[in-house]
Write an enzyme that holds these catalytic residues in place. Sequence first.
Site, PDB file in Angstrom:
ATOM      1  N   CYS A 119       0.910  -1.831  -0.369  1.00  0.00           N
ATOM      2  CA  CYS A 119       0.100  -0.046   0.202  1.00  0.00           C
ATOM      3  C   CYS A 119       0.676   1.659   0.417  1.00  0.00           C
ATOM      4  O   CYS A 119       2.509   1.092   0.124  1.00  0.00           O
ATOM      5  CB  CYS A 119      -0.644  -0.325   1.866  1.00  0.00           C
ATOM      6  SG  CYS A 119      -2.197  -1.452   0.378  1.00  0.00           S
ATOM      7  N   ASP A 120       0.277   2.053  -0.250  1.00  0.00           N
ATOM      8  CA  ASP A 120       0.793   3.829  -0.345  1.00  0.00           C
ATOM      9  C   ASP A 120       2.121   3.583  -0.257  1.00  0.00           C
ATOM     10  O   ASP A 120       3.112   3.959  -0.585  1.00  0.00           O
ATOM     11  CB  ASP A 120      -0.409   4.942   0.397  1.00  0.00           C
ATOM     12  CG  ASP A 120      -2.261   4.520  -0.785  1.00  0.00           C
ATOM     13  OD1 ASP A 120      -2.234   3.866  -0.707  1.00  0.00           O
ATOM     14  OD2 ASP A 120      -2.418   5.655  -0.433  1.00  0.00           O
ATOM     15  N   SER A 468      -5.520  11.880  -2.741  1.00  0.00           N
ATOM     16  CA  SER A 468      -5.403  10.640  -2.893  1.00  0.00           C
ATOM     17  C   SER A 468      -5.292  10.057  -4.639  1.00  0.00           C
ATOM     18  O   SER A 468      -6.166  10.865  -5.616  1.00  0.00           O
ATOM     19  CB  SER A 468      -6.820  10.554  -2.041  1.00  0.00           C
ATOM     20  OG  SER A 468      -7.349   8.875  -2.968  1.00  0.00           O
TER      21      SER A 468
END
Length: 552
Positions: A119-120, A468
């Site tokens: 993830c990010d 985002s």
Amino acid sequence: MISDSVKKGVEKAPHRSLFKAMGYTDTEINNPLIGVVNAFNEIIPGHIHLRTIADAVKAGIREAGGTPIEIPSIGVCDGLAMGHIGMKYSLASRELIADSCETMARAHGLDGMVFIPNCDKIVPGMLMAAARLDIPSIFVSGGPMLSLSYDGKYLDYNSVYEALGAYKAGKIDEAGLKFIEDNACPGCGSCSGMFTANSMNCLTEAIGMALEGNGTIPAVYAGRIRLAKETGMQAVTLVKENITPSQILTEDAFENALAVDMALGCSSNSVLHLTAIASELGRELSLDTISAISEKTPNLCRLAPAGMHHVQDLLNAGGIYSLLNELYENGLIHGDVLTVQNKPLKESIKCRKILHYDVLHSVKEPYSTTGGIAVLKGNLAPDGAVVKRSAVAPDMLKHEGPARVFNSEEEAIQCIYDGKIQKGDVVVIRYEGPKGGPGMREMLSPTSAIAGMGLDKDVALITDGRFSGATRGAAIGHISPEAAEGGPIGIIQEGDIISIDIMGGKLELKISEEEMKKRFEAFKPLEPKIKKGYLARYAKLVSSASKGAIVR
């Protein structure tokens, strides 16, 4: 081998005794010691299954004659951190991840590394560590989440935010919101659109640090397990051949990653992360370079939030290698760069063809002739700002409107939900940059609220924070210098006219130079909102977003 420092010779008998306390045999100790950095935890959907991936990686390492040594990594779920103080820790966690990986590898004399993120901030944090360590390294992510169909439309995490906006606007009832909540995220994996996590996993493949399929094979497919085993085996080969990240992460490799970034329409956060990774190698990846590559690279793919498709569709269309081959055959990337397959990229991607042109367009018939990300400059952003151009409605590529000014994300969200934002407004959210936040929060809540209320084609949002990867609409972030550093975004007043020209690369505050000078003379930036702990230290050390928000 590097690990000789902890295992070779009579003098290392005490060290070997500690390995034997954990059950390692002499054969295992004598093999190459490969660190397996597992970011598993029980708070991130993209990481909940990483024990399975790590087990497969370790099996591959053993098969190839290495000894796997699993070590942990922290990770923040951006979705769960969104919209409250937790998001201040997300970008800042990238530095902790890089530092902890460096610490574990150096302290224990590891010969090579397999990084398992998903993830990010975990992906770029580990890439920063790999670049910094410069020991043989390879990546395999946990893979993307699947997207399921509802009423003819495929859902994703962003669907829930937009449904919330629709509920607030009275367009759906609570039962409709609950149904989308229950079905938008059907299982493990990184959220299914071309959001930040999937952007970075695809770019890890494109830059040469992961095997084919890393960015696109869904988390629940058996192919992901096979990929993990192959990654483990390749890690041992990299150690034996002494192929290190600095040999792979060349200037040409970064240009390739940027070209894929633009062709895919990746998250605007990818600019922040690629800049930070390059910095670890002493390379400067300027916004001017990024802008130049964007101008010459066509946008060939529009996954959610820019379009209706998801990462599973990109896999079915041929994946990242088919995109790379399309770009290579049209002279848009460098084919001679080395990858973790220990051969030139052009050899790995040859014969890869696009299988579904409705998902991946050809260079001859692109969505647009310029890339998915645009860099803007002007008197409002002297050092630059970034927007995901491919996710902006055509009507909003050029816009002028009155500023609605907020000193925090929370103030802006409340105003949006109260119905006080009108068509044509430019929502300004400041003091959310790396220093001012501190932590440079992502702002999916306000952008999704705008979209859910049907205003994404009429209202722009600008900030010194981030948006985002799930954001769509005229959402311009990374405005530099930020308000906390005395940037022009700090002197905007309610009602000022802001001019946005995305295709022209311009972001302007429409006031006279005399008025601007007067405001700067009276301007005193607000202090960071957090005064103690990690974020207070981070605020003192972090650079501008235009430099990758790196900690020096």
